[in-house]
Design a protein around this motif. Structure first.
Motif, short mmCIF file in Angstrom:
data_model
loop_
_atom_site.label_atom_id
_atom_site.label_comp_id
_atom_site.label_asym_id
_atom_site.label_seq_id
_atom_site.Cartn_x
_atom_site.Cartn_y
_atom_site.Cartn_z
N TRP A 1 0.84 -1.58 -0.07
CA TRP A 1 0.04 -0.07 -0.04
C TRP A 1 0.71 1.51 -0.13
N ALA A 2 1.92 0.93 0.81
CA ALA A 2 2.48 2.72 0.81
C ALA A 2 3.51 2.29 -0.71
N VAL A 3 4.16 2.09 -1.53
CA VAL A 3 4.69 1.24 -2.13
C VAL A 3 4.02 2.81 -3.33
N ASN A 4 2.50 1.38 -3.55
CA ASN A 4 1.62 2.23 -4.16
C ASN A 4 0.71 3.42 -4.26
N ASP A 5 1.34 3.89 -3.05
CA ASP A 5 0.56 5.23 -2.43
C ASP A 5 1.58 6.62 -2.15
N GLY A 6 2.41 6.26 -2.72
CA GLY A 6 3.99 6.99 -3.40
C GLY A 6 4.66 7.80 -2.10
N GLN A 7 4.52 6.07 -1.06
CA GLN A 7 4.97 6.42 0.92
C GLN A 7 6.41 6.17 0.23
N VAL A 8 7.53 6.00 -1.06
CA VAL A 8 8.87 4.69 -1.01
C VAL A 8 9.52 4.99 0.10
N PHE B 1 10.15 7.89 -8.39
CA PHE B 1 8.99 8.84 -7.87
C PHE B 1 9.51 9.95 -7.44
N HIS B 2 10.50 10.48 -7.24
CA HIS B 2 11.01 11.83 -7.41
C HIS B 2 9.50 12.15 -5.93
N GLU B 3 10.12 11.77 -5.05
CA GLU B 3 9.67 12.29 -3.54
C GLU B 3 9.94 13.67 -2.97
N ALA B 4 9.22 14.18 -2.07
CA ALA B 4 9.69 15.55 -1.38
C ALA B 4 10.62 14.87 -0.25
N MET B 5 11.89 15.62 0.36
CA MET B 5 12.37 15.32 0.58
C MET B 5 13.03 16.54 1.55
N PRO B 6 12.31 17.43 2.20
CA PRO B 6 12.15 18.83 3.02
C PRO B 6 13.46 18.85 4.39
N PRO B 7 14.08 19.26 4.30
CA PRO B 7 15.40 19.38 5.81
C PRO B 7 15.56 18.83 6.96
N GLU B 8 13.47 19.02 7.69
CA GLU B 8 14.00 18.07 8.66
C GLU B 8 13.63 16.37 7.57
N PHE C 1 18.61 0.90 -1.46
CA PHE C 1 18.05 0.81 -3.05
C PHE C 1 16.56 1.64 -2.76
N GLN C 2 15.91 0.49 -1.53
CA GLN C 2 14.29 1.26 -1.98
C GLN C 2 14.15 3.24 -1.63
N PHE C 3 15.18 4.04 -0.92
CA PHE C 3 15.52 5.16 -1.04
C PHE C 3 15.34 5.97 -1.74
N LEU C 4 16.72 5.34 -2.74
CA LEU C 4 17.09 5.98 -4.08
C LEU C 4 15.93 5.72 -5.02
N CYS C 5 15.22 4.74 -4.87
CA CYS C 5 13.65 4.34 -5.58
C CYS C 5 13.17 5.92 -5.43
N GLY C 6 13.06 6.19 -4.31
CA GLY C 6 11.94 7.09 -3.70
C GLY C 6 12.12 8.93 -4.20
N ARG D 1 3.68 14.28 12.06
CA ARG D 1 2.84 13.06 12.30
C ARG D 1 4.05 11.85 12.61
N PRO D 2 3.38 10.76 13.65
CA PRO D 2 4.66 9.54 13.71
C PRO D 2 4.32 8.80 12.51
N PRO D 3 5.72 8.36 11.88
CA PRO D 3 5.96 8.04 10.70
C PRO D 3 5.70 6.22 10.94
N TRP D 4 4.12 6.55 10.58
CA TRP D 4 3.43 5.03 10.85
C TRP D 4 3.62 3.95 9.68
N ILE D 5 4.31 4.58 9.10
CA ILE D 5 4.70 3.32 8.40
C ILE D 5 5.65 3.49 8.76
#
Length: 307
Positions: free
Chosen positions: A74-81, A243-250, A234-239, A131-135
């Motif tokens: 679910w997380a991967v297909n919801d853009g939470q890689v 998938f171009h997920e956002a990575m703000p400074p925090e 590798f999962q992090f690099l894929c994300g 929020r807590p990183p529930w995933i």
């Protein structure tokens, strides 16, 4: 393969996460059963059926890994890689914490420091996400629990997967039949290619595990532990890059703390392994010397008797 699996799950759309999970359970059992038939390794099954306690532990393992698989898909297909990858980064820290709380294990100071830094990382990420990183937490705790249960069951990877998927099989099949009756199942309605991809979930599940089992008896444990960090990397690099997920400074700060904790753990593990190896070599040298001295003492005693 484990590190690149986030690229696979989106190919299964429009199937939902639960349908993909059910297919993964069904086809994994089909594939593993075929492998066991080829290698003729069935003796363990009869022994397991005669041991209700171990069978109960297998059922717990099946339930926990079901949660892990379902949340991950679910997380991967919801853009939470990226957040999913964090779960496997912090998994070693959660495993250590569970060892202290449940098994009363004693930690070395460096391990305590790593767990503390990991807790700080979760706090920083909670502030960053709002929020807590529930995933991440669900993935980490479910996989750590799975590892704890499997340690007590003491079955090899292939046999364990067969037993777990055998327990999952009937509920998964029942869900797919119900989904088909509702007219919502995508298997068979989205073309042969889509059906083949859903069937290949068994290969995606079993093949890395079979390779891991084969490597475990050939590669030193310290090397194997280090290699397991490659999957979340590798999962992090894929994300980030695919998938171009956002990575703000925090979030970078939180991940940096996690990586610092893992660096400390790795350094401590390698140092401990070297010390243990030196101690074993020293003990072996002392034992060899004692044997030589024992032989010499016998020879001297025999010489005295002859004199």
């Amino acid at each position: 393969m484990w590190g690149l699996v986030p690229l696979f799950w989106p190919l299964l759309k429009p199937a939902g996460a639960v349908e993909i999970l059910a297919h993964r359970m069904v086809w994994s059992l089909v594939l593993v059963a075929a492998v066991l038939l080829v290698v003729r390794r069935w003796a363990w099954a009869g022994e397991l059926l005669r041991q209700p306690k171990r069978l109960g532990l297998i059922a717990i393992a099946a339930a926990v890994i079901t949660v892990n698989w379902g949340v991950y898909i679910w997380a991967v297909n919801d853009g939470q890689v990226v957040e999913a990858s964090l779960g496997y980064f912090i998994n070693p820290l959660v495993t250590i914490a569970m060892g202290v709380l449940l098994l009363k294990e004693r930690l070395r100071p460096v391990q305590w420091a790593a767990v503390g830094i990991g807790a700080a990382a979760v706090l920083v990420l909670t502030i960053g996400y709002g929020r807590p990183p529930w995933i991440s937490l669900i993935l980490a705790f479910s996989f750590a629990t799975y590892g704890l249960v499997k340690k007590k069951v003491n079955l090899s990877g292939l046999e364990s997967l067969a037993a777990e998927t055998a327990i999952q099989f009937l509920p998964a099949l029942a869900y797919l039949l119900w989904l088909s009756g509702q007219g919502d199942m995508t298997f068979g309605t989205e073309g042969a290619g889509h059906a083949a991809l859903l069937a290949s979930t068994g290969v995606v599940t079993a093949l890395p595990l079979i390779c891991f089992g084969a490597a475990a008896i050939r590669v030193p444990l310290s090397t194997l532990g280090l290699l397991q960090y490659l999957a979340p990397v590798f999962q992090f690099l894929c994300g980030i890059f695919y998938f171009h997920e956002a990575m703000p400074p925090e979030r970078w700060a939180g991940f940096a703390l996690v990586w610092l904790a893992l660096t400390l753990l790795t350094w401590d593990a390698l140092r401990t392994a070297r010390r243990t190896a030196r101690a074993l070599r020293g003990a072996a040298a002392v034992a060899a010397e004692e044997r030589v001295l024992g032989v010499e003492d016998v020879a001297v005693a025999e010489a005295k008797q002859e004199a």
